[in-house]
Design a protein around this motif. Structure first.
Motif, mmCIF file in Angstrom:
data_model
loop_
_atom_site.group_PDB
_atom_site.id
_atom_site.type_symbol
_atom_site.label_atom_id
_atom_site.label_comp_id
_atom_site.label_asym_id
_atom_site.label_seq_id
_atom_site.Cartn_x
_atom_site.Cartn_y
_atom_site.Cartn_z
ATOM 1 N N LYS A 1 0.741 -1.356 0.013
ATOM 2 C CA LYS A 1 -0.031 0.012 0.071
ATOM 3 C C LYS A 1 0.842 1.281 0.021
ATOM 4 O O LYS A 1 0.533 2.332 -0.315
ATOM 5 C CB LYS A 1 -0.921 -0.040 1.202
ATOM 6 N N CYS A 2 2.176 1.045 0.115
ATOM 7 C CA CYS A 2 3.053 2.378 -0.093
ATOM 8 C C CYS A 2 3.703 2.722 -1.184
ATOM 9 O O CYS A 2 4.152 3.599 -1.526
ATOM 10 C CB CYS A 2 4.162 2.130 1.020
ATOM 11 N N VAL A 3 3.400 1.468 -2.257
ATOM 12 C CA VAL A 3 3.738 1.639 -3.487
ATOM 13 C C VAL A 3 2.893 2.589 -4.334
ATOM 14 O O VAL A 3 1.525 2.071 -4.325
ATOM 15 C CB VAL A 3 4.115 0.181 -4.026
ATOM 16 N N PRO A 4 3.312 3.240 -5.382
ATOM 17 C CA PRO A 4 2.351 4.199 -5.826
ATOM 18 C C PRO A 4 1.740 3.476 -7.068
ATOM 19 O O PRO A 4 0.512 3.812 -7.101
ATOM 20 C CB PRO A 4 3.132 5.216 -6.548
ATOM 21 N N SER A 5 2.198 2.335 -7.324
ATOM 22 C CA SER A 5 1.417 1.679 -8.575
ATOM 23 C C SER A 5 0.104 1.050 -7.980
ATOM 24 O O SER A 5 -0.887 0.620 -8.388
ATOM 25 C CB SER A 5 2.292 0.693 -9.379
ATOM 26 N N TYR A 6 0.060 0.666 -6.563
ATOM 27 C CA TYR A 6 -0.781 0.010 -6.099
ATOM 28 C C TYR A 6 -2.069 0.749 -6.189
ATOM 29 O O TYR A 6 -3.323 0.359 -6.596
ATOM 30 C CB TYR A 6 -0.567 -0.339 -4.473
ATOM 31 N N TRP A 7 -1.746 2.107 -6.110
ATOM 32 C CA TRP A 7 -2.989 3.118 -5.906
ATOM 33 C C TRP A 7 -3.560 3.293 -7.593
ATOM 34 O O TRP A 7 -4.359 3.772 -7.832
ATOM 35 C CB TRP A 7 -2.774 4.300 -5.145
ATOM 36 N N LEU A 8 -2.340 3.292 -8.495
ATOM 37 C CA LEU A 8 -2.616 3.589 -9.761
ATOM 38 C C LEU A 8 -3.722 2.489 -10.105
ATOM 39 O O LEU A 8 -4.651 2.762 -10.892
ATOM 40 C CB LEU A 8 -1.401 3.681 -10.501
ATOM 41 N N VAL A 9 -3.378 1.262 -9.799
ATOM 42 C CA VAL A 9 -4.313 0.311 -10.243
ATOM 43 C C VAL A 9 -5.659 0.300 -9.438
ATOM 44 O O VAL A 9 -6.761 0.136 -10.017
ATOM 45 C CB VAL A 9 -3.930 -1.330 -9.916
ATOM 46 N N GLN A 10 -5.645 0.718 -8.331
ATOM 47 C CA GLN A 10 -6.798 1.097 -7.462
ATOM 48 C C GLN A 10 -7.804 2.139 -8.153
ATOM 49 O O GLN A 10 -9.077 2.122 -7.892
ATOM 50 C CB GLN A 10 -6.489 1.501 -5.815
ATOM 51 N N SER A 11 -7.198 2.953 -8.791
ATOM 52 C CA SER A 11 -7.933 4.048 -9.504
ATOM 53 C C SER A 11 -9.087 3.457 -10.169
ATOM 54 O O SER A 11 -10.167 4.003 -10.266
ATOM 55 C CB SER A 11 -6.918 4.701 -10.772
ATOM 56 N N GLY A 12 -8.686 2.622 -10.914
ATOM 57 C CA GLY A 12 -9.851 1.804 -11.588
ATOM 58 C C GLY A 12 -10.749 1.071 -10.797
ATOM 59 O O GLY A 12 -12.105 0.992 -10.933
ATOM 60 N N ARG A 13 -10.029 0.143 -9.750
ATOM 61 C CA ARG A 13 -10.764 -0.930 -8.975
ATOM 62 C C ARG A 13 -11.690 -0.183 -7.867
ATOM 63 O O ARG A 13 -12.878 -0.601 -7.997
ATOM 64 C CB ARG A 13 -9.819 -1.493 -8.233
ATOM 65 N N VAL A 14 -11.426 0.880 -7.330
ATOM 66 C CA VAL A 14 -12.458 1.594 -6.359
ATOM 67 C C VAL A 14 -13.724 1.929 -7.171
ATOM 68 O O VAL A 14 -14.660 1.748 -6.610
ATOM 69 C CB VAL A 14 -11.631 2.731 -5.440
#
Lengths: 310, 243
Positions: free
Chosen positions: B192-205
């Motif tokens: 969760k500290c890796v920026p790409s995790y949240w990049l992928v979550q952009s779509g998922r959330v």
């Protein structure tokens, strides 16, 4: 331009004052002072390692002097470059990929306040014929023409060229200088580095002679040419006294190499006639243009021990 | 004097670079159709595989696009072109703006193509969901854009391919772009500290009906963004001072 507020600045041209620059332990430029008036065409002449490129880099703001100051039309190099007053052609560098020659020249033109018309510049530099080609498909000479076009299209007040003809064949060299002549006529200030005495003599109003990071002569082209343009006569002449040879008209120094003698001359024609009159037995005679390197070594003899840079 | 020509040239150059095009566009598409096309009706984490994988691959492809754009600075440095530009009136900020712009345009092409690919495999979202997902991707790409610029100043052109390929693959794996992550407690905390995790979550959330990402996401992206921007400035200064 007369009477405009920056008129006095304009009159100042390019001023290099007390410039020094070292790269690690190598002192590339060791304290030089030059003032170049607007409209002058000045050659920086010197062998490799003289400090010409470093001087040009400092003039363009690419390198920061360790000591001393550069002003270009009263501005710092960065300000002069930023306001589009300066155009340059660096010694090395390839062209940006994925563009045609015309597109590349257009892009660079778009960065300047008063660019020349791209078509005219392509014509003047002989790049018209391959203007539609991609920059990656050019010969060395063609690339050099494009690099020259990039400097010209800027239409700068000061044009700085670092060994512009180094990679050119004879024809391209001629085209280059004819384009340069028309530029100089427009009242531009031009500074170019070269290690060809003939080029400096033919195209510059003034020659600044550099060696090992210092200026060793600065003056009108003819004056400098006389200083470094000497010839040597080499002849097989056993038994002749060096002192007697030294006394011949036009000879400045003598040296013995085995059976041969080498005479360094200011006027080799006169010296040769005098030599043959005094020593009809002289044979295997050669007259050679003294290389610039040799002339420089003579002029900077006192620095021989130091390491040259680039 | 206007910078429009320069910006346009930068974009044109990006789109003429075929290798770049293939890796940034074709690669994610091929993986997508190979996996999701063959398992259209499968579900992952209670979501249809086509939707699940689309959100992952769109992040992956867009990430490659923006990193590669900045990384091409390495080639321009080697050509001596950055030195040539430094003796023109072009401002450094415009130079970087052009890199960012062309990277984002390339990323947008990738994003749209992945959306189209998703639609052909039956992904259906409403207009608001598509729009928010795109917006979040644009924000989430900021650290990767800076990473590209950093790479462009640190690497030689020879090592760019492997470096960009390796880093993007690692980022994709750690973010769950290609499939569900291990649910080990510490692993999830780290990821969760890796920026790409949240990049992928952009779509998922968005796609999974969750609305906006948590505050944590914005903080991680902002911290990475600021840190990479600082580093890029340091590296840029070092690079230009050495000459």
């Amino acid at each position: 331009m007369t009477g405009s507020p920056d008129d006095s600045m304009q009159r100042e041209g390019v001023v290099l004052a007390g410039l020094r620059k070292s790269y690690g332990p190598v002192e590339a430029v060791r304290g030089i002072d030059v003032t170049i008036s607007p409209g002058e065409t000045v050659a920086l002449l010197g062998p490799n390692g003289a400090g010409k490129s470093t001087t040009i880099d400092m003039m363009l703001g690419l390198a920061r002097p360790d000591a001393g100051k550069v002003t270009v039309f009263g501005l710092s190099p960065a300000e002069a470059v930023g306001s589009g007053k300066v155009g340059g052609m660096l010694q090395t560098g390839s062209l940006l990929e994925y563009l045609s020659v015309r597109e590349l020249v257009e892009v660079v033109a778009s960065l300047y306040p008063n660019p020349l018309i791209v078509g005219d510049v392509l014509e003047a530099t002989g790049a018209q014929g391959f203007a539609a080609q991609r920059t990656t498909n050019l010969s060395g000479g063609q690339t050099q023409r494009v690099r020259f076009a990039l400097a010209l299209v800027a239409n700068p007040d000061l044009l700085v060229l670092d060994e512009p003809t180094a990679a050119l064949d004879v024809e391209a060299r001629r085209d280059f200088w004819s384009a340069m002549r028309s530029i100089a006529k427009l009242g531009k200030t031009v500074v170019f580095a070269t290690h060809y005495l003939e080029e400096a003599d033919a195209y510059a109003d003034r020659i600044v002679l550099m060696a090992r990071g210092r200026i060793i002569a600065d003056g009108p082209a003819t004056e400098i040419k006389a200083k470094v343009g000497g010839r040597t006569i080499r002849a097989t002449l056993p038994g002749a006294s060096l002192d007697a040879l030294d006394a011949l008209v036009g000879v400045t120094s003598t040296e013995r190499r085995g059976e041969a003698v080498v005479l360094t001359c200011t006027d080799s024609d006169t010296a040769l006639r005098a030599l043959l009159a005094a020593y009809p037995a002289a044979r295997d005679i050669e007259v050679l243009g003294a290389g610039l390197e040799e002339a420089f070594l003579r002029l900077v003899g006192e620095d021989n021990a130091e390491v040259p840079y680039r | 004097m206007s910078y429009a020509t320069y910006l346009r040239c930068e974009v044109v150059r990006t789109f003429r670079n075929r290798r770049f095009f293939v890796f940034s566009l074709a690669f994610p598409l091929i993986i997508y159709f190979a996996i999701a096309g063959a398992n259209r009706h499968a579900t992952v984490e209670e979501v249809g595989l086509p939707l699940y994988l689309m959100t992952g691959m769109v992040a992956f492809g867009a990430m490659i696009a923006v990193i590669s754009s900045g990384a091409r600075i390495a080639t321009e440095r080697q050509l001596g072109w950055t030195r040539q530009l430094r003796i023109t009136p072009l401002r450094t900020s415009t130079y970087f703006a052009a890199k960012v712009l062309s990277g984002y345009l390339m990323a947008l092409v990738t994003i749209v193509l992945m959306y189209v690919a998703g639609s052909t495999l039956g992904v259906r979202l409403d207009a608001r969901q598509w729009a928010i997902m795109t917006l979040l991707l644009i924000v989430g790409l900021v650290p990767f854009t800076l990473l590209g610029i950093l790479a462009g100043h640190l690497l030689k052109p020879d090592s760019l391919g492997p470096a960009v390929g390796g880093v993007t693959t690692l980022f994709a794996l750690l973010s769950g772009a290609w499939g569900p992550l291990s649910q080990g407690r510490y692993f999830v905390d780290v990821v969760k500290c890796v920026p790409s995790y949240w990049l992928v979550q952009s779509g998922r959330v968005v796609a999974f009906g969750g609305g906006w990402p948590p505050a944590e996401a914005w903080i991680v992206i902002a911290v990475w963004g600021v840190a990479l921007a600082r580093l890029a400035v340091v590296v840029y200064r070092r690079d230009t001072a050495r000459v």
